[in-house]
Write a protein that holds these residues in place. Structure first.
Motif, PDB file in Angstrom:
ATOM      1  N   VAL A 236       0.848  -1.190   0.000  1.00  0.00           N
ATOM      2  CA  VAL A 236       0.000   0.000   0.000  1.00  0.00           C
ATOM      3  C   VAL A 236       0.884   1.241   0.000  1.00  0.00           C
ATOM      4  O   VAL A 236       0.673   2.179  -0.767  1.00  0.00           O
ATOM      5  N   ARG A 238       3.832   1.529  -1.141  1.00  0.00           N
ATOM      6  CA  ARG A 238       4.484   1.692  -2.444  1.00  0.00           C
ATOM      7  C   ARG A 238       3.506   2.243  -3.473  1.00  0.00           C
ATOM      8  O   ARG A 238       3.839   3.122  -4.252  1.00  0.00           O
ATOM      9  N   LEU A 240       0.841   4.011  -2.943  1.00  0.00           N
ATOM     10  CA  LEU A 240       0.489   5.400  -2.654  1.00  0.00           C
ATOM     11  C   LEU A 240       1.706   6.310  -2.757  1.00  0.00           C
ATOM     12  O   LEU A 240       1.610   7.501  -2.553  1.00  0.00           O
ATOM     13  N   ARG A 241       2.859   5.704  -3.082  1.00  0.00           N
ATOM     14  CA  ARG A 241       4.082   6.474  -3.238  1.00  0.00           C
ATOM     15  C   ARG A 241       4.419   7.285  -1.990  1.00  0.00           C
ATOM     16  O   ARG A 241       4.796   8.446  -2.076  1.00  0.00           O
ATOM     17  N   LEU A 242       4.246   6.669  -0.829  1.00  0.00           N
ATOM     18  CA  LEU A 242       4.527   7.385   0.403  1.00  0.00           C
ATOM     19  C   LEU A 242       6.024   7.630   0.527  1.00  0.00           C
ATOM     20  O   LEU A 242       6.827   6.782   0.165  1.00  0.00           O
ATOM     21  N   GLY A 243       6.359   8.793   1.046  1.00  0.00           N
ATOM     22  CA  GLY A 243       7.765   9.093   1.305  1.00  0.00           C
ATOM     23  C   GLY A 243       8.282   8.247   2.452  1.00  0.00           C
ATOM     24  O   GLY A 243       7.495   7.644   3.193  1.00  0.00           O
ATOM     25  N   THR A 246       6.920   9.338   5.941  1.00  0.00           N
ATOM     26  CA  THR A 246       5.509   8.993   6.122  1.00  0.00           C
ATOM     27  C   THR A 246       5.359   7.496   6.318  1.00  0.00           C
ATOM     28  O   THR A 246       4.606   7.041   7.171  1.00  0.00           O
ATOM     29  N   LYS A 250       3.747   6.518   9.694  1.00  0.00           N
ATOM     30  CA  LYS A 250       2.323   6.189   9.582  1.00  0.00           C
ATOM     31  C   LYS A 250       2.080   4.688   9.489  1.00  0.00           C
ATOM     32  O   LYS A 250       1.013   4.198   9.823  1.00  0.00           O
ATOM     33  N   ILE A 251       3.038   3.944   8.968  1.00  0.00           N
ATOM     34  CA  ILE A 251       2.793   2.519   8.738  1.00  0.00           C
ATOM     35  C   ILE A 251       3.711   1.636   9.579  1.00  0.00           C
ATOM     36  O   ILE A 251       3.244   0.790  10.335  1.00  0.00           O
ATOM     37  N   PRO A 254       3.551   2.301  13.747  1.00  0.00           N
ATOM     38  CA  PRO A 254       2.308   1.803  14.352  1.00  0.00           C
ATOM     39  C   PRO A 254       2.164   0.281  14.257  1.00  0.00           C
ATOM     40  O   PRO A 254       1.707  -0.346  15.196  1.00  0.00           O
TER      41      PRO A 254
ATOM     42  N   LEU B  60       4.309  -3.228  -8.899  1.00  0.00           N
ATOM     43  CA  LEU B  60       4.819  -3.829  -7.667  1.00  0.00           C
ATOM     44  C   LEU B  60       5.764  -4.985  -7.965  1.00  0.00           C
ATOM     45  O   LEU B  60       6.570  -5.364  -7.141  1.00  0.00           O
ATOM     46  N   PRO B  78       5.635   1.447  -9.056  1.00  0.00           N
ATOM     47  CA  PRO B  78       4.271   1.855  -8.740  1.00  0.00           C
ATOM     48  C   PRO B  78       4.138   3.371  -8.767  1.00  0.00           C
ATOM     49  O   PRO B  78       5.124   4.080  -8.655  1.00  0.00           O
ATOM     50  N   PHE B  86      -6.747  -3.968  -3.254  1.00  0.00           N
ATOM     51  CA  PHE B  86      -6.310  -5.329  -2.953  1.00  0.00           C
ATOM     52  C   PHE B  86      -7.483  -6.179  -2.492  1.00  0.00           C
ATOM     53  O   PHE B  86      -8.539  -5.661  -2.136  1.00  0.00           O
ATOM     54  N   LEU B  92      -5.114   0.759   7.485  1.00  0.00           N
ATOM     55  CA  LEU B  92      -4.306   0.855   8.685  1.00  0.00           C
ATOM     56  C   LEU B  92      -5.254   0.974   9.873  1.00  0.00           C
ATOM     57  O   LEU B  92      -6.036   1.914   9.959  1.00  0.00           O
ATOM     58  N   TRP B  94      -5.009   1.686  12.847  1.00  0.00           N
ATOM     59  CA  TRP B  94      -4.887   2.741  13.843  1.00  0.00           C
ATOM     60  C   TRP B  94      -5.326   4.090  13.301  1.00  0.00           C
ATOM     61  O   TRP B  94      -5.158   5.104  13.944  1.00  0.00           O
ATOM     62  N   MET B  95      -5.893   4.107  12.098  1.00  0.00           N
ATOM     63  CA  MET B  95      -6.332   5.378  11.525  1.00  0.00           C
ATOM     64  C   MET B  95      -7.801   5.300  11.174  1.00  0.00           C
ATOM     65  O   MET B  95      -8.316   4.245  10.828  1.00  0.00           O
ATOM     66  N   GLU B 107      -0.001  12.799  -0.003  1.00  0.00           N
ATOM     67  CA  GLU B 107       1.239  12.668  -0.758  1.00  0.00           C
ATOM     68  C   GLU B 107       1.074  13.219  -2.170  1.00  0.00           C
ATOM     69  O   GLU B 107       1.915  13.956  -2.672  1.00  0.00           O
ATOM     70  N   LEU B 157      -7.150   9.515  -5.570  1.00  0.00           N
ATOM     71  CA  LEU B 157      -5.941  10.122  -6.117  1.00  0.00           C
ATOM     72  C   LEU B 157      -6.125  10.501  -7.584  1.00  0.00           C
ATOM     73  O   LEU B 157      -5.160  10.868  -8.248  1.00  0.00           O
TER      74      LEU B 157
END
Ligand SMILES: Nc1ncnc2c1ncn2[C@@H]1O[C@H](COP(=O)(O)OP(=O)(O)O)[C@@H](O)[C@H]1O
Ligand SMILES: [Mg+2]
Lengths: 339, 269
Positions: A236, A238, A240-243, A246, A250-251, A254, B60, B78, B86, B92, B94-95, B107, B157
């Protein structure tokens, strides 16, 4: 079909309700009693057996410094320590009062002259020593966590770091505090400048030794937790291209939090255990020094005092552990289950 | 063919993994072209390599050979131009639902003000019917609602494509039908291009413009393509009542059965 079935149970319930209520209440009371019996009785029973066995064994052993104290003697010793603390406190308060009086008189007679405040120099009581020990272990633990958690995250997320640090972890982890302490004391002495120091030298040495020994469980568990983050979650990230930042905050963190906390909890336990040894040798005025001093002076009170310390150490260790569990629950609330 | 007719183009795609006995060729010679705004379903037996193909399109997984071009550009890794849903929503825990959707939004739209980003995420959740669940955590949501969040997260997005890997595989029949409607609604309104893996023949016929049928592995590829001529917007009733429905269904099932038990002569060939 369904309706009929529902109706029939409903009418049955109405008929059955009035007599059912008190019996349900009784049933409830009985189950509460049973639960209490199951949870409270066994520990009480265990305690009784333990005290009886202790008394029996104590009475039959004679040492060079007198009989081994039974539960009663230890209890009295604990009482004496608390009383001593109260006495010291009163003395301190009286000292402060006298000093205030003297200061007033001094300022009346020589106005404008600088007055030098004096600290009360009574000897630290048992409770003071407990507080010192707690401060020291806390300082060491915080120091260890600040190093171990970030390092563990790096270790777990970057295989290169993992393989670079792996051998060091393996080698240093089993080293006893007794080996670290002399090195730490010498280094601290070399670097310590009394004028600008915030803490006692003995405090710093003990805290660093605690940190060195309690580093490993947190480091190992953090890197394990980070390395075993769900692959899907990383996908996920990758997609979402998270930096990197982040992704980590965030992942990864936690997800790894439960294991990080397991590590911290183990670390605190190790730290508390190590602290006593460190204090004995570095003369940090805490519980370890108390035990050492008692051992050195070898009076008839020695054994009961040391036993008081043993129980105190155990009890506080247990409390610290519980506190970490509670903190973990608080932080990871809602984190479990549900992907 | 125009650019729009070759919006997504998989060309001689192949994937193999090293195996104890040489290499295991999972997919080989996979060709598929998808028009802009089209909905294509990829169907095939379990383990034939559907997820592998989708994961290569998502970036991926690196293809062993061949190439993938999306909107005139070869894909590498990606990116936010392809929203992936998926099988497990992978939220997540916790969110909140909103925070899960914002994860990607923040992002991709980093240059927009916060209020606008929150608006984008909230709109996506409204679009999938989650008006009251913005502040709920995944643990408080049903499986169907969680997958709705997964869909919202993907299209929030504004991707060029939606890639879905058996997104409803873990849901019960009723929820599955509900979510098919949600998906088709989002797809139609956003005018997005979609490639979805499924092994449910009825699902494919209800959703797709075309169904690409994969041969069974090893070296799986597209064996045949079925045009689904039902007019849009489709209602489930109309689809079931369409005179061609059973014929189409038969040809899909026939293909799959043939793949499961290849006739002797084809085997020899
Ligand atoms: N990382 C991998 N290494 C080796 N084999 C793999 C790997 N990933 C998938 N495969 C194999 O590829 C084949 C196709 O898998 P997949 O694409 O998941 O099938 P499908 O989604 O159609 O059920 C399976 O036989 C699987 O064992
Ligand atoms: Mg699959």
């Amino acid at each position: 079909m369904m309706d009929v079935a529902l109706e029939s149970t409903a009418s049955e319930a109405v008929v059955a309700a009035p007599p059912a209520a008190p019996s349900a209440l009784r049933e409830r009371a009985r189950s509460v009693t049973r639960a209490v019996a199951r949870t409270v009785l066994p520990p009480l029973l265990g305690l009784a057996v333990f005290l009886a066995a202790w008394s029996l064994v104590a009475a039959s052993i004679e040492t060079s410094i007198g009989a081994v104290p039974g539960p009663r003697a230890v209890w009295d010793a604990a009482g004496a320590l608390v009383e001593e603390h109260a006495r010291e406190r009163t003395k301190a308060v009286e000292f402060e009062a006298r000093q205030a009086e003297r200061k007033e008189a001094f300022l009346r007679e020589q106005p404008g002259e600088p007055w030098i405040e004096r600290q009360y120099a009574g000897k630290p009581t048992y409770l003071d020593q407990i507080v010192t020990s707690l401060k020291t272990v806390f300082a060491g633990f915080v120091l260890a966590s600040l190093v171990a958690v970030p390092l563990g995250i790096l270790c777990g997320s970057i295989p290169l770091v993992q393989s670079a640090l792996g051998p060091f972890i393996q080698i240093f982890r089993p080293v006893s505090p007794l080996a670290w302490l002399p090195i730490v004391m010498i280094l601290v002495s070399a670097l310590y400048t009394p004028e600008e120091a915030w803490f006692e030298k003995s405090f710093v040495s003990s805290a660093i030794t605690v940190a060195l020994c309690s580093l490993w469980p947190a480091l190992i568990n953090t890197s394990l937790g980070v390395a075993s983050v769900d692959r899907d979650h990383l996908n996920v990230a990758r997609v979402l291209r998270l930096g990197w930042w982040t992704k980590v905050t965030k992942i990864i963190v936690p997800s790894a939090l439960p294991l990080i906390f397991t590590g911290l909890r183990l670390s605190l336990g190790v730290g508390w255990m190590v602290l006593i040894a460190a204090e004995m040798l570095s003369q940090n005025p805490g519980l370890g020094k108390f035990v050492w001093d008692m051992f050195q002076n070898g009076s008839s009170q020695t054994l009961s005092m040391i036993l008081v310390a043993v129980f105190t150490i155990g009890f506080i260790g247990c409390l610290l552990d519980r506190a970490m569990v509670a903190l973990e629950r608080l932080v990871t609330y809602g984190g479990a289950g549900a992907r | 063919m125009s650019e729009a007719d070759r919006y997504l183009e998989c060309w001689q795609l192949a994937k193999s993994y090293p195996a104890p006995a040489g290499t295991a060729v999972i997919v080989e010679g996979f060709d598929l072209t998808v028009r802009e705004g089209e909905f294509v379903c990829l169907i095939g037996h379990s383990g034939c390599g559907k997820s592998t193909v989708l994961s290569m399109v998502a970036g991926l997984t690196e293809p062993s050979a061949g190439g993938i071009v999306l909107a005139g550009r070869e894909i590498a890794g990606p990116g936010p131009d392809r929203g992936v849903v998926f099988q497990a929503p992978c939220l997540l825990a916790w969110m909140t639902a909103l925070a899960n959707v914002r994860l990607g939004v923040d992002e991709v739209f980093a240059d927009r003000p916060v209020a606008e980003r929150v608006e984008i995420a909230a709109q996506a959740l409204y679009r999938v019917g989650l008006h009251d669940a913005l502040d709920k955590r995944p643990g408080e949501l049903s499986a169907g609602m969680r997958q709705r969040v997964g869909i919202a997260r993907a299209f929030a997005l504004s991707p060029k494509m939606l890639l879905l890997d058996e997104p409803f595989g873990m849901l019960d029949q009723l929820t599955r039908m509900e979510l098919q409607e949600v998906l088709i609604d989002v797809w139609q309104r956003e005018g997005i291009t979609a490639l979805m893996v499924t092994h449910d023949v009825d699902e494919a016929l209800f959703l797709a413009d075309r169904v690409a049928m994969m041969t069974s592995g090893p070296a799986a590829r597209v064996g045949a393509i079925l045009e689904v001529p039902f007019p849009r917007p489709r209602s489930r009733r109309d689809v079931l009542d369409h005179p061609d429905y059973y014929a189409l269904r038969e040809s899909l099932i026939g293909f799959l059965e043939e793949q499961a038990h290849p006739p002797a002569d084809q085997h020899a060939a």
